[in-house]
Write an enzyme that holds these catalytic residues in place. Structure first.
Site, PDB file in Angstrom:
ATOM      1  N   ARG A 295      47.422  37.958  33.873  1.00  0.00           N
ATOM      2  CA  ARG A 295      47.436  36.830  34.765  1.00  0.00           C
ATOM      3  C   ARG A 295      48.003  37.553  36.851  1.00  0.00           C
ATOM      4  O   ARG A 295      47.136  36.645  37.350  1.00  0.00           O
ATOM      5  CB  ARG A 295      48.834  35.729  34.178  1.00  0.00           C
ATOM      6  CG  ARG A 295      48.091  34.984  33.557  1.00  0.00           C
ATOM      7  CD  ARG A 295      48.989  33.808  33.352  1.00  0.00           C
ATOM      8  NE  ARG A 295      48.464  32.656  32.163  1.00  0.00           N
ATOM      9  CZ  ARG A 295      49.152  32.333  31.470  1.00  0.00           C
ATOM     10  NH1 ARG A 295      50.040  31.754  31.721  1.00  0.00           N
ATOM     11  NH2 ARG A 295      48.220  31.278  30.759  1.00  0.00           N
ATOM     12  N   TYR A 439      40.095  32.029  33.789  1.00  0.00           N
ATOM     13  CA  TYR A 439      40.600  32.453  32.222  1.00  0.00           C
ATOM     14  C   TYR A 439      41.264  33.511  32.390  1.00  0.00           C
ATOM     15  O   TYR A 439      42.036  32.608  33.671  1.00  0.00           O
ATOM     16  CB  TYR A 439      39.346  33.855  31.859  1.00  0.00           C
ATOM     17  CG  TYR A 439      38.971  35.201  32.668  1.00  0.00           C
ATOM     18  CD1 TYR A 439      39.731  35.455  33.944  1.00  0.00           C
ATOM     19  CD2 TYR A 439      38.221  36.141  32.931  1.00  0.00           C
ATOM     20  CE1 TYR A 439      39.826  36.440  35.050  1.00  0.00           C
ATOM     21  CE2 TYR A 439      37.268  36.380  33.309  1.00  0.00           C
ATOM     22  CZ  TYR A 439      38.285  37.084  34.726  1.00  0.00           C
ATOM     23  OH  TYR A 439      37.711  38.526  35.529  1.00  0.00           O
ATOM     24  N   GLU A 440      42.443  33.334  31.373  1.00  0.00           N
ATOM     25  CA  GLU A 440      44.115  33.702  31.332  1.00  0.00           C
ATOM     26  C   GLU A 440      44.579  32.265  31.460  1.00  0.00           C
ATOM     27  O   GLU A 440      46.036  32.514  32.532  1.00  0.00           O
ATOM     28  CB  GLU A 440      44.149  35.188  32.564  1.00  0.00           C
ATOM     29  CG  GLU A 440      43.513  36.237  31.917  1.00  0.00           C
ATOM     30  CD  GLU A 440      42.889  37.241  30.699  1.00  0.00           C
ATOM     31  OE1 GLU A 440      44.280  36.244  29.337  1.00  0.00           O
ATOM     32  OE2 GLU A 440      42.486  37.362  30.575  1.00  0.00           O
ATOM     33  N   GLY A 441      43.949  31.539  31.295  1.00  0.00           N
ATOM     34  CA  GLY A 441      45.279  29.960  31.472  1.00  0.00           C
ATOM     35  C   GLY A 441      44.337  29.702  33.308  1.00  0.00           C
ATOM     36  O   GLY A 441      44.282  30.641  33.577  1.00  0.00           O
TER      37      GLY A 441
END
Lengths: 594, 249
Positions: A295, A439-441
């Site tokens: 993140r 992406y990645e949350g």
């Protein structure tokens, strides 16, 4: 094509002048990292990014990846560039020296990452994902697994992936269906389909190490029943070399808006042999160790692309002649003045500039605490820094990718029609930046993480790691006349943030939906205030260097700080109103009426 | 076999040069400095010779301000074994540098001295030739190819209108041209190792050389701004202008 030069001058300023990078070498384990080592590392990374990675950026976007008979070919030049990158030791950058890593501090690695993202984000995906896999395996793998896989992941001869998403399971990982069946020899057999797997299959490395979330037969439902497994493309033989092909294959690659040179794969696991990483049913915890590292990296992607777009926009605004300055002709020898004379063009360039310089400071502030959280001799200091990183991770990810997207979009706008066509590479930055918000949350999830998990954690302990230094700074400098144009607006924004925090906390206790409804606005208010604090500090250092500023660097800093305070920080006022209005109007419209 | 490579710290080739407002020289404050690109090619060639087993030791030498140490570290990161730094705040001109290199050559006794053909700051293109003259050694300048065998060097030189191949005796002074090789990217582990490689620091006095400039710089100016061209209607006008205005035909 837009050219790229690593902004080493500003990087060195943020690292040394603003964030005390010269003290890195006082931390145990980082003794070697004095400026006389850090500088050549940054310079060589710059040369590699400018000379090898950036020239492949646009051709890679045009060509994309090719999928044929289960094999993925990356664009022309990528395998050679990856070999150069790997042989240069850059895959090992911040990895553990015990496994062949170079142990470079995160502050330095973050700057290198920024350069890679500016030069060629698609390329950067491969080493980026490998690093995520490395982090999870390093923290949770058994000694045998670490010995078998870490050295090759570190030296880049093998690469890594994170296999989380499935067709029915994106944000909600409790929906994972991939099954893992224990075998007598202690291994597992995995069966299932994963989608959106970056670098799942490619021609850059001799083996690919997948970290896969799956369910054991006795797993409880939901997120408490998922475990993490390591599944290699080729099973290592007795010598540790890639041996027989494992039951994992690429079924297709996606056709995407951006990062086209990065293969996004559908991965099929058919009775694939794997090994458990960490404890059964505790895969989420292991997965989050890599997720948190990723993140921060994704936030840096937003920064890197914003920098690249800014450089392109400035160069174009200086040379493109259109119209005359409203203040009177600036260049009578030419048929028109360069568009950089026009206030609206300058407004756009300044937003880009304030964004990249502010975000770079935010990234390094966080990276500094990441270094302190692992290398400070005092456990209390380590915990404080770890708290800070936990708090800022969602802010860095969401704010910097949102602002990165806005900045790349302004890059197109400065170019006008010439930005919209592909030739100059400006629209590619927009398309490449778009995924970083997802992406990645998703950024919405980041906001929920901040509001739901981080604000209330340990009775607000995380929050204090940010509020205390900012509050203390305002108190210490609030009376200084020369700093008033910077500290006064910061103080206003900080009061808004404090009040909004209290409001979100109160509302959240009463009704979690109330907090969720304003979470994204709250994250942005938080982030803009953090940038306000950093811009005030940058203004302070610029004032200190006024007498010693032959190249005008500090004068430019000061001017950009003023712009941020005048034109960007006031957004916190609107965000404050939005947050205080609560979630009522979000919940009011009947679902059927949409 | 031992090679000495001389490396100079110059303004980075990407930097847009600005003349100092008092016309005494070029602005160097906060300007990015790097190794002279031709010297980088010389280092690369020396390191390749070492990797090929022809050469056993590569010694990098730099002369100038204390920050030349950074330039030496670059050479060490590329693969040179050790460095010698001669520090001086004086404006070091080619003759002074050649004299100091001569003393170092006598001390180090290399079989080959490698330099860039010229430095991109003053473009003097003199140091290598002067050093060969002072040493009484053979010289091979503007190299695009170098082959060493049996105590001799076969050198291919880039000259006006083509390539010239010479066979010269060692020891010799050679200077690198652009096409000799493409310098490598230093690897991260080698950058780390470079920090630990030894650098000996000397002064011109240690070498018994007075570095005081022999030449005086009168004035440094920006080149005149190029004027916009004119479009001529036909060939006849062009010839008329070339003959009467430009007076070149």
């Amino acid at each position: 094509m837009a050219s790229y030069r690593a902004p080493l001058r500003d990087m060195r300023y943020v690292l040394y002048t603003l964030m005390g990078g010269e003290e890195l070498s006082s931390l145990p384990g980082y003794e070697e990292f004095t400026p006389d080592l850090i500088d050549p590392v940054l310079e060589e990374a710059a040369k590699l990014c400018e000379g090898v990675l950036h020239p492949l950026n646009r051709p890679g976007d045009e060509a994309g990846c090719v999928f044929e008979n289960g094999v993925v070919r990356t664009p022309s030049g990528f395998p050679e560039a990856y070999a150069t990158f790997r042989e240069g030791g850059w895959t090992a950058l911040s990895c553990d020296p015990a496994y062949g890593g170079q142990g470079v501090p995160h502050m330095v690695a973050t700057l290198v990452e920024e350069m890679i993202c500016s030069a060629n984000l698609s390329f950067g995906m491969v080493p980026g994902l490998s690093y995520g896999a490395y982090v999870a395996l390093h923290e949770f793998g058994t000694e045998d697994l670490k010995a078998a896989y870490l050295p090759a992941l570190v030296d880049g001869t093998w690469t890594g992936t994170m296999c989380l998403t499935e067709p029915q399971c994106g944000t909600d990982l409790g929906l994972v269906r991939t099954r893992a069946v224990p075998q007598e020899d202690g291994s597992y057999r995995l069966t299932g389909t994963k989608i959106f797997i970056s670098a799942g299959e490619h021609d850059l490395a001799e083996n690919i190490v997948h970290l896969v979330l799956a369910r054991l037969p006795d797993a409880p439902k939901g997120v408490k029943g998922i475990s993490l497994f390591l599944v290699p493309k080729f099973l290592p033989d007795a010598q540790g070399r890639p041996g027989p092909r494992n039951g994992v294959s690429c079924g297709a690659i996606e056709h995407k808006m951006g990062i086209k040179a990065s293969p996004t794969c559908v991965m099929n696991f058919d009775d694939a042999t794997g090994w458990l990483v960490g404890e059964p049913h505790k895969g989420l915890r292991a997965m989050f160790s890599m997720m948190n590292a990723e993140r921060l990296s994704v936030g840096v992607q937003g920064l890197g692309l914003a920098e690249a777009a800014y450089q392109g926009a400035v160069a174009y605004a200086r040379e493109r002649g259109q119209g005359r300055s409203l203040a009177g002709t600036k260049n009578p020898d030419k048929a028109a003045d360069a568009i950089i004379v026009h206030p609206d063009v300058r407004r756009m360039l300044l937003i880009q500039r304030a964004t990249v310089e502010g975000c770079r400071a935010l990234a390094l502030w966080t990276a500094r605490h990441l270094d302190l959280s692992t290398h400070h001799p005092d456990p209390v200091a380590r915990e404080e820094s770890a708290d800070f990183v936990a708090l800022m991770t969602p802010v860095v990810k969401a704010l910097m990718t949102d602002m990165g997207f806005t900045s790349t979009n302004l890059g197109v706008q400065v170019f006008g029609g010439h930005g919209y066509i592909r030739e100059h590479g400006m629209e590619q930055y927009v398309r490449d930046a778009r995924i970083a918000q997802i992406y990645e949350g998703t950024n919405g999830i980041q906001a929920l993480d901040l509001v739901g998990r981080k604000l209330g954690a340990h009775a607000g302990r995380y929050l204090r790691r940010f509020f205390h230094p900012v509050g203390a700074y305002i108190e210490a400098h609030g009376e200084e006349e020369r700093l008033a144009p910077f500290v006064t607006p910061l103080a206003k924004a900080f009061v808004r943030l404090q009040q909004a925090t209290a409001q979100v906390a109160r509302a959240g206790l009463r009704d979690p939906e109330e907090a969720a409804a304003v979470a994204s606005d709250y994250l942005r208010l938080f982030g803009l205030t953090a940038l306000g604090f950093l811009w005030a500090r940058m203004a302070e250092t610029a004032l200190e260097h006024q007498g010693d500023d032959a190249d005008g660097f500090h004068a430019a800093k000061l001017a950009t700080a003023r712009f941020y305070m005048d034109k960007m920080l006031p957004e916190t006022g609107a965000l404050f109103s939005v947050i205080m209005a609560g979630g009522a109007s979000i919940g009011a419209l009947d679902e059927a009426a949409f | 076999m031992k090679v000495l490579v001389a490396v100079k710290r110059v303004v980075d080739y990407n930097v847009k040069i600005r003349v100092k407002t008092d016309n005494t020289g070029v602005e160097l404050a906060n300007v990015k400095m790097s190794m002279n690109p031709f010297d980088e090619i010389a280092v690369e060639e020396a390191v390749r010779l070492k990797e090929a087993g022809t050469v056993t030791e590569v010694v990098a030498v730099s002369l100038g301000v204390a920050q030349c140490q950074e330039t030496l570290r670059t050479a060490l990161a590329m693969g040179a074994d050790r460095g010698i730094l001669v520090t001086s705040d004086a404006d070091l001109q080619p003759l002074a540098v050649a004299k100091m290199l001569k003393v170092l050559v006598e001390r180090e006794a290399p079989d080959l001295v490698f330099l860039g053909k010229q430095a991109i700051d003053d473009d003097a293109n003199q140091t290598g030739q002067m050093l060969a003259g002072l040493l009484g050694w053979a010289q091979g300048t503007f190299l695009s190819k170098l082959t060493l065998a049996d105590g001799r060097a076969q050198v291919t030189r880039e000259i006006d209108g083509g390539l010239e191949t010479l066979d010269i005796a060692l020891p010799a002074v050679v200077t690198a041209d652009l096409r000799l090789n493409t310098p490598r990217y230093a690897s991260l582990p080698n950058i780390m190792k470079a920090k630990k490689k030894p650098i000996e620091t000397l002064t011109p006095a240690d070498l018994g050389v007075d570095p005081t400039p022999r030449l005086t710089v009168l004035k440094v100016e920006e080149p005149p701004v190029r004027k916009a061209g004119v479009r001529v209607p036909d060939v006849a006008t062009l010839i008329e202008k070339l003959r009467n205005e430009a007076k070149v035909i």
